[in-house]
Design a protein around this motif. Structure first.
Motif, PDB file in Angstrom:
ATOM      1  N   LEU A   1     -10.857  -3.607  -9.876  1.00 25.38           N
ATOM      2  CA  LEU A   1     -11.610  -4.194  -8.776  1.00 25.38           C
ATOM      3  C   LEU A   1     -10.693  -4.980  -7.842  1.00 25.38           C
ATOM      4  N   LEU A   2      -9.742  -5.728  -8.430  1.00 20.48           N
ATOM      5  CA  LEU A   2      -8.799  -6.496  -7.622  1.00 20.48           C
ATOM      6  C   LEU A   2      -7.992  -5.587  -6.705  1.00 20.48           C
ATOM      7  N   TYR A   3      -7.498  -4.491  -7.250  1.00 20.05           N
ATOM      8  CA  TYR A   3      -6.704  -3.585  -6.436  1.00 20.05           C
ATOM      9  C   TYR A   3      -7.565  -2.908  -5.375  1.00 20.05           C
ATOM     10  N   GLY A   4      -8.805  -2.557  -5.728  1.00 27.04           N
ATOM     11  CA  GLY A   4      -9.698  -1.948  -4.747  1.00 27.04           C
ATOM     12  C   GLY A   4      -9.960  -2.876  -3.567  1.00 27.04           C
ATOM     13  N   LEU A   5     -10.177  -4.161  -3.838  1.00 25.49           N
ATOM     14  CA  LEU A   5     -10.359  -5.127  -2.756  1.00 25.49           C
ATOM     15  C   LEU A   5      -9.090  -5.260  -1.921  1.00 25.49           C
ATOM     16  N   TRP A   6      -7.952  -5.239  -2.597  1.00 27.15           N
ATOM     17  CA  TRP A   6      -6.673  -5.345  -1.880  1.00 27.15           C
ATOM     18  C   TRP A   6      -6.484  -4.172  -0.929  1.00 27.15           C
ATOM     19  N   VAL A   7      -6.849  -2.979  -1.403  1.00 24.84           N
ATOM     20  CA  VAL A   7      -6.736  -1.790  -0.554  1.00 24.84           C
ATOM     21  C   VAL A   7      -7.628  -1.921   0.671  1.00 24.84           C
ATOM     22  N   CYS A   8      -8.844  -2.437   0.484  1.00 23.77           N
ATOM     23  CA  CYS A   8      -9.762  -2.586   1.617  1.00 23.77           C
ATOM     24  C   CYS A   8      -9.218  -3.572   2.647  1.00 23.77           C
ATOM     25  N   LEU A   9      -8.593  -4.641   2.167  1.00 19.55           N
ATOM     26  CA  LEU A   9      -8.087  -5.667   3.079  1.00 19.55           C
ATOM     27  C   LEU A   9      -6.829  -5.229   3.817  1.00 19.55           C
ATOM     28  N   ARG A  10      -5.995  -4.399   3.167  1.00 21.03           N
ATOM     29  CA  ARG A  10      -4.686  -4.072   3.719  1.00 21.03           C
ATOM     30  C   ARG A  10      -4.576  -2.643   4.218  1.00 21.03           C
ATOM     31  N   ARG A  11      -5.676  -1.906   4.263  1.00 21.25           N
ATOM     32  CA  ARG A  11      -5.591  -0.491   4.604  1.00 21.25           C
ATOM     33  C   ARG A  11      -5.089  -0.258   6.024  1.00 21.25           C
ATOM     34  N   ARG A  12      -5.263  -1.245   6.933  1.00 24.81           N
ATOM     35  CA  ARG A  12      -4.806  -1.084   8.312  1.00 24.81           C
ATOM     36  C   ARG A  12      -3.308  -1.381   8.451  1.00 24.81           C
ATOM     37  N   GLN A  13      -2.722  -1.998   7.439  1.00 27.65           N
ATOM     38  CA  GLN A  13      -1.301  -2.333   7.487  1.00 27.65           C
ATOM     39  C   GLN A  13      -0.440  -1.374   6.685  1.00 27.65           C
ATOM     40  N   LEU A  14      -1.006  -0.834   5.615  1.00 30.43           N
ATOM     41  CA  LEU A  14      -0.203  -0.047   4.677  1.00 30.43           C
ATOM     42  C   LEU A  14      -0.804   1.318   4.441  1.00 30.43           C
ATOM     43  N   ARG A  15       0.079   2.285   4.274  1.00 24.07           N
ATOM     44  CA  ARG A  15      -0.310   3.624   3.848  1.00 24.07           C
ATOM     45  C   ARG A  15       0.198   3.843   2.435  1.00 24.07           C
ATOM     46  N   GLY A  16      -0.322   4.837   1.756  1.00 23.58           N
ATOM     47  CA  GLY A  16       0.147   5.147   0.412  1.00 23.58           C
ATOM     48  C   GLY A  16      -0.555   4.356  -0.671  1.00 23.58           C
ATOM     49  N   LEU A  17      -1.475   3.445  -0.296  1.00 22.30           N
ATOM     50  CA  LEU A  17      -2.193   2.661  -1.302  1.00 22.30           C
ATOM     51  C   LEU A  17      -3.170   3.519  -2.099  1.00 22.30           C
ATOM     52  N   GLU A  18      -3.526   4.686  -1.527  1.00 23.92           N
ATOM     53  CA  GLU A  18      -4.501   5.524  -2.225  1.00 23.92           C
ATOM     54  C   GLU A  18      -3.919   6.154  -3.486  1.00 23.92           C
ATOM     55  N   PHE A  19      -2.580   6.313  -3.534  1.00 22.47           N
ATOM     56  CA  PHE A  19      -1.986   6.920  -4.728  1.00 22.47           C
ATOM     57  C   PHE A  19      -2.180   6.040  -5.956  1.00 22.47           C
ATOM     58  N   PRO A  20      -1.789   4.767  -5.948  1.00 22.29           N
ATOM     59  CA  PRO A  20      -2.086   3.913  -7.108  1.00 22.29           C
ATOM     60  C   PRO A  20      -3.589   3.756  -7.359  1.00 22.29           C
ATOM     61  N   LEU A  21      -4.401   3.767  -6.264  1.00 23.75           N
ATOM     62  CA  LEU A  21      -5.840   3.604  -6.447  1.00 23.75           C
ATOM     63  C   LEU A  21      -6.423   4.763  -7.243  1.00 23.75           C
ATOM     64  N   TRP A  22      -6.008   5.982  -6.925  1.00 23.15           N
ATOM     65  CA  TRP A  22      -6.495   7.131  -7.680  1.00 23.15           C
ATOM     66  C   TRP A  22      -6.024   7.080  -9.125  1.00 23.15           C
TER      67      TRP A  22
END
Length: 513
Positions: free
Chosen positions: A49-70
């Motif tokens: 859940l922590l990482y999912g929230l982090w991805v939502c907050l930082r998705r406009r700044q960073l790419r590639g976050l979907e790989f660890p999320l999956w």
């Protein structure tokens, strides 16, 4: 967290992964709770859940976050399947991989964001988004294949799904560690970037255009020649000139003052003189002698004989250099000495050009001389002029000074210190120094960085082959094995980029400006 504190994330990951490891080493370690209330599953769900929230907050700044999320999602699914089958060890493995992936993913994002913010503070241009993955060709395609393989294995080998989730947590940290090492190493030399991808891009461009002569030449003239009259010491001549220009804020006055300070010249005490030409700096010495500082025209109007000074004056004029003379009106009318000023190259300019040429970088001047005084210095440096139709400007590197702009679409490197207001428009890289050698050092550092991206990426993934072997039954599967491999991968990913600090690229001595 900012600065070195962000390196606490891998430590936190190790702490979070401790419980499954102890269960593997010591079977008598109690399991708190049962079924869906197992503490490990709650911990894994919290991290996901922590990482999912982090991805939502930082998705406009960073790419590639979907790989660890999956990876986290699939490992969480594997934990659920393993729990339903009563496979405690499989659930431990899944939670362990969630801990490593979430912690290292957030750490990597923090390290990259820190690089962005430090570059923006110096005036570097802001990229749309920074990638969490290194710019290695084919890496994204390999990750897609890995996701397909993980999805398949999660249905067939639930206890091994987490092992296949990430080849090694070091693979996630590799690019962030490279970026953080480059950021801190360059920042110590006042060189900044807002995107680590700018460094390998810079290394791939072999044509550099200098958009201002001030990149190689000084901003104002310096005192380069002292020609005292017979019986006058050079130090005394410089001291008289410095005393006469104490309140002079002109280019030549500042050049005299800088010369006096650098040579620690002791100034004589002067008194105000009367009846002297209005256009000259004039004063009276303690012994009653009346002296003045004047140009060649004032000397001729005052009827002073040039004598032995005629040759150096004519030579200076032929080279478009400024000339001033210290003259004495009383007790005798004579020229005490001549001072010659010239626009010179910055320290290390010639060495920087030679170094760039040795790196097969074509350097050309794309700006005209500021005035005729620049021409001799530029000619001595042998900098070729850039032809307008030579090559596409958007494939080159444009080196600008603070306040300049380049609309050609080239990569922009700003050279020279300036306040944020003076630094606009922003550049891709900022060299906040006045030493041209920093440009050559930056080019060499960028080449070193580009070469190490692939090496560090491969090395940080290498320990994962042990996990792949374990997933297919060639090695015994245990949380201890997964933790050991993950630790090795992180150590490799974090330690290998430190070689950049040892590379003899940037100047060891930071100038004092």
């Amino acid at each position: 967290m900012r600065g070195p504190a962000i390196w606490l994330w891998p430590v936190a990951a190790a702490v979070l992964a401790a419980w499954p490891v102890w269960r593997s080493v010591a079977p008598e370690t109690p399991d708190i709770g049962s079924g869906w209330l197992r503490l490990e599953l709650v911990l894994g769900a919290g991290l996901a859940l922590l990482y999912g929230l982090w991805v939502c907050l930082r998705r406009r700044q960073l790419r590639g976050l979907e790989f660890p999320l999956w990876v986290i999602i699939l490992a969480g699914g594997g934990a659920i399947i393993a729990t339903r089958r009563g496979d405690a060890q499989g659930a431990d493995l899944c939670v362990l991989m969630i801990a490593w992936t979430a912690s290292t993913g957030i750490f990597a994002a923090l390290a990259l964001i820190q690089s962005i913010e430090s570059g923006l503070a110096a005036g570097a241009v802001a990229p749309h988004r920074v990638s969490l993955l290194p710019p290695v060709p084919g890496l994204l395609a390999a990750n897609v294949v890995a996701m397909v393989g993980i999805t398949y294995l999660a249905t067939r080998l639930p206890s091994s799904a987490a092992i296949m989730g990430v080849v090694s947590p070091g693979a996630i940290l590799a690019w962030a560690s490279l970026a953080d090492t480059a950021r801190s190493t360059l920042a110590a030399r006042r060189v900044y970037f807002a995107h680590p991808g700018f460094l390998p891009d810079l290394a791939g461009r072999r044509s550099w255009r200098l958009l201002s002569p001030a990149i190689l030449l000084g901003d104002r003239p310096k005192l380069t020649g002292l020609y005292p009259a017979e019986g006058v010491k050079p130090g005394d001549l410089a001291a008289l000139a410095a005393a006469l220009t104490m309140d002079d804020d002109s280019e030549l006055g500042r050049a005299i003052q800088e010369f006096g300070v650098s040579h620690r010249i002791r100034l004589p005490i002067l008194k105000t003189a009367h009846g002297m030409p209005a256009q000259a700096h004039h004063a009276t010495l303690g012994d009653g002698a009346e002296i003045a500082l004047c140009d060649q025209a004032a000397m001729l109007e005052g009827g002073f004989e040039l004598g032995a000074f005629e040759e150096p004056i004519m030579l200076a004029k032929s080279l478009d250099r400024d000339v001033l003379a210290v003259v004495e009106h009383r007790p005798q009318r004579r020229v005490l000495g001549v001072l010659v000023f010239a626009i010179g190259s910055r320290p290390g300019a010639a060495a920087a050009l030679q170094s760039l040429q040795a790196q097969e970088v074509d350097v050309r001047m794309s700006a005209p001389a500021r005035d005729t005084r620049d021409e001799p210095a530029l000619k001595s440096l042998q900098v070729p002029r850039a032809a307008k139709a030579e090559e596409r400007a958007d494939e080159s590197v444009a080196v600008i000074r603070p306040g300049q702009a380049d609309e050609s679409g080239a990569m922009v490197v700003r050279f020279g210190p300036a306040s944020p207001a003076q630094a606009m428009p922003a550049a891709h890289l900022v060299v906040a120094r006045e030493d041209p050698r920093s440009l050559a050092d930056l080019a060499r550092f960028a080449a070193d960085f580009r070469a190490r991206v692939l090496i560090v990426t491969l090395l940080s993934n290498a320990p994962g082959w042990v996990l792949i072997a374990a997933a297919f039954g060639y090695l015994p599967v245990s949380p201890l094995l997964v933790t050991g491999v993950a630790v090795v991968g992180i150590v490799v990913a974090v330690a290998t980029p430190q070689v950049l600090r040892l590379s003899p690229t940037l100047a060891k001595e930071v100038d004092e400006e």
